[in-house]
Scaffold this motif. Structure first.
Motif, short mmCIF file in Angstrom:
data_model
loop_
_atom_site.label_atom_id
_atom_site.label_comp_id
_atom_site.label_asym_id
_atom_site.label_seq_id
_atom_site.Cartn_x
_atom_site.Cartn_y
_atom_site.Cartn_z
N ALA A 67 1.71 6.21 -5.39
CA ALA A 67 3.11 6.16 -4.96
C ALA A 67 3.56 4.71 -4.77
CB ALA A 67 3.29 6.95 -3.68
N PHE A 68 2.68 3.88 -4.19
CA PHE A 68 2.98 2.46 -4.00
C PHE A 68 3.20 1.78 -5.35
CE2 PHE A 68 1.14 -1.86 -2.58
CZ PHE A 68 2.40 -2.35 -2.31
N ALA A 69 2.35 2.10 -6.32
CA ALA A 69 2.48 1.51 -7.65
C ALA A 69 3.78 1.94 -8.32
CB ALA A 69 1.28 1.91 -8.51
N ILE A 111 -4.17 -7.91 -5.02
CA ILE A 111 -3.20 -6.83 -4.87
C ILE A 111 -3.98 -5.52 -4.93
CG2 ILE A 111 -1.04 -5.81 -5.71
CD1 ILE A 111 -0.54 -8.42 -7.23
N PRO A 112 -4.44 -4.99 -3.81
CA PRO A 112 -5.41 -3.89 -3.81
C PRO A 112 -4.80 -2.54 -4.16
CG PRO A 112 -4.79 -4.40 -1.57
CD PRO A 112 -4.11 -5.43 -2.43
N VAL A 113 -4.35 -2.41 -5.40
CA VAL A 113 -3.84 -1.12 -5.87
C VAL A 113 -4.85 -0.41 -6.76
CG1 VAL A 113 -1.41 -1.78 -5.68
CG2 VAL A 113 -2.64 -2.20 -7.82
N HIS A 114 -6.00 -1.08 -6.99
CA HIS A 114 -7.08 -0.51 -7.78
C HIS A 114 -6.54 -0.05 -9.14
CE1 HIS A 114 -11.11 0.65 -8.43
NE2 HIS A 114 -10.96 1.95 -8.24
N ILE A 242 1.95 -8.28 -0.15
CA ILE A 242 1.19 -9.10 0.81
C ILE A 242 0.95 -8.31 2.10
CG2 ILE A 242 1.25 -11.17 2.24
CD1 ILE A 242 2.82 -12.53 -0.03
N GLY A 243 1.98 -7.58 2.55
CA GLY A 243 1.84 -6.77 3.76
C GLY A 243 0.77 -5.71 3.60
N ALA A 244 0.76 -5.05 2.44
CA ALA A 244 -0.25 -4.02 2.17
C ALA A 244 -1.65 -4.62 2.17
CB ALA A 244 0.04 -3.34 0.83
N THR A 260 1.38 1.19 4.29
CA THR A 260 2.20 0.05 4.72
C THR A 260 3.06 -0.47 3.57
OG1 THR A 260 0.59 -0.64 6.39
CG2 THR A 260 2.16 -2.30 5.63
N GLY A 261 2.43 -0.66 2.41
CA GLY A 261 3.19 -1.13 1.26
C GLY A 261 4.30 -0.19 0.87
#
Length: 434
Positions: A67-69, A111-114, A242-244, A260-261
């Motif tokens: 969802a963040f992506a 950017i930890p979205v894997h 950055i917040g995420a 958070t992101g």
């Protein structure tokens, strides 16, 4: 039964190579493991279902990262990257593959979205790949490199989680080692992946390859790509990223980091409130299958644990190899390869292997750093090439957007050959020299 692990992994591998759906293949492997260990079909299924809960937080994090992506895509910032790749690298196949590997590497530490970025970034580039006659197997190896090598070598983001998993697993077995030392011990095995990437990019997949069943791309025109300029939404998107990352590092929770992101995306109005349902639904659609595969893989791991199959395999291996360090390291890495191929998760495999590796390594005289190198390498082995691994499922999710990329033959087999072999060799060297 000591051979239950090997035979069940063979069941999964053969079914996958025959193009049986990966979920069905893993379920069949799990039930086979239970039956081979002397359990009933009903008990095996119970272990499978009970074990799925062990990866519930991982599955939830994947959904939220998806969802963040999707929210990041709504901002249009990914279009900047796609436009750059298309305009700057449209005639440079080798550089394109290296850049994709670099971009993928950012998804683990910065950017930890894997894997959540892949279904957003790769599908728009498929038309260009076909026009340039880029071998999609090369793209798959580049993506898998970025999904694995950074967390093996760099203790930040997913890498911090991986290194801490090794640290905690070793500590619970009576051996204490700092994160810095663990990171240092894994530089040699990680270097093996760099070698594998260079071989894939500069030799194996450097040539042109027609995509089977491709459509006519004669109408492809760079001028058809819309211009995108950096704007305030892109700035706020970077703040959300950055917040995420900050929350993920502070809390050591991917779920909280992704949440958070996503919340910041709504607070900054990057994604309209009215589109909330759509964003989450698209995130589930993009990552849901992979999340469910990870749940099934966790169930399979639980079957192996509850039946004692892994303990028996390692015990049988250790009883055969005596005190020869070189042979012990070889056998332990081989066990790690087999187990991780079945479970499909480096993070999920490390605690299982560490409890068994640490006493064997201590008795054989391996240093703590050599032990860490063996555990980290054994956990990473098989992740590339496993049909159940997110390191292979992720690249396939993007490259198969048009139905022209096979998960097993175009992703799993190439990544297995180019990464597991050098990882094995360099991991063995690390165990000998550290």
């Amino acid at each position: 039964m000591a051979w239950a692990v090997i035979l069940s992994v063979l069941v999964m591998t053969v079914l996958s190579l025959l193009r049986v759906n990966v979920i069905i293949a893993i379920i069949a492997a799990a039930l086979s493991a239970g039956l081979l260990a002397g359990e009933s079909l009903s008990d095996s299924l119970t272990y499978l279902v009970d074990g799925m809960g062990n990866q519930a937080s991982v599955a939830l994090s994947y959904i939220l990262l998806g969802a963040f992506a999707v929210g990041i895509r709504y901002s249009g910032i990914t279009n900047l990257l796609v436009n750059y790749l298309i305009r700057a690298l449209k005639d440079k196949r080798v550089i394109m593959l290296l850049v994709i590997a670099g971009v993928a590497s950012l998804s683990q530490n910065v950017i930890p979205v894997h894997i959540a970025f892949i279904p957003i970034l790769i599908p728009p580039l498929l038309k260009l790949f076909d026009k340039m006659k880029i071998d999609r197997r090369g793209v798959a190896t580049a993506l898998t490199f970025g999904l694995k090598a950074p967390y093996i070598m760099i203790p930040a983001g997913f890498g911090l989680a991986f290194h801490e998993t090794i640290q905690d697993a070793m500590k619970s077995s009576g051996v204490s080692l700092g994160i810095d030392s663990i990171a240092l011990s894994l530089l040699i095995p990680g270097s093996g992946m760099v070698v594998g990437l260079l071989i894939a990019v500069f030799f194996t997949y450097r040539g042109k390859r027609e995509t089977v069943g491709q459509v006519d791309h004669d109408s492809f025109d760079i001028s058809d790509i819309p211009e995108v300029t950096f704007n305030w939404k892109h700035s706020l998107t970077i703040v959300a990223i950055i917040g995420a990352l900050a929350v993920q590092l502070f809390t050591e929770s991917l779920v909280l980091g992704a949440l958070t992101g996503l919340v910041l995306m709504f607070i900054f109005l990057i994604v309209p409130y009215s589109s909330g349902d759509k964003v989450v639904t698209e995130g589930i659609g993009m990552m849901g299958t992979i999340a469910f595969v990870m749940l099934i893989a966790a169930g399979y791991a639980n079957v192996l644990q509850q039946t004692g199959s892994i303990d028996q395999l390692v015990d049988a291996s250790s009883s055969m190899i005596g005190e020869n360090q070189a042979l012990i390291a070889f056998i332990l890495l081989l066990v790690g390869l087999v187990v991780t191929m079945g479970i499909g998760s480096s993070f999920g495999t490390v605690p299982i292997l560490a409890a068994l590796f640490v006493p064997i390594c201590a008795a054989a005289g391996f240093s703590p750093m050599a032990t860490a190198a063996l555990i980290g390498t054994a956990g990473a082995l098989g992740d590339a090439g496993s049909p159940a691994s997110d390191s292979t499922l992720g690249p396939t999710s993007g490259l198969n957007a048009d139905g022209k990329h096979n998960h097993i033959w175009d992703t799993c087999v190439p990544t297995f050959l180019h990464y597991n072999i050098p990882l094995f060799i360099f991991g063995w060297i690390a165990a000998m020299v550290l």
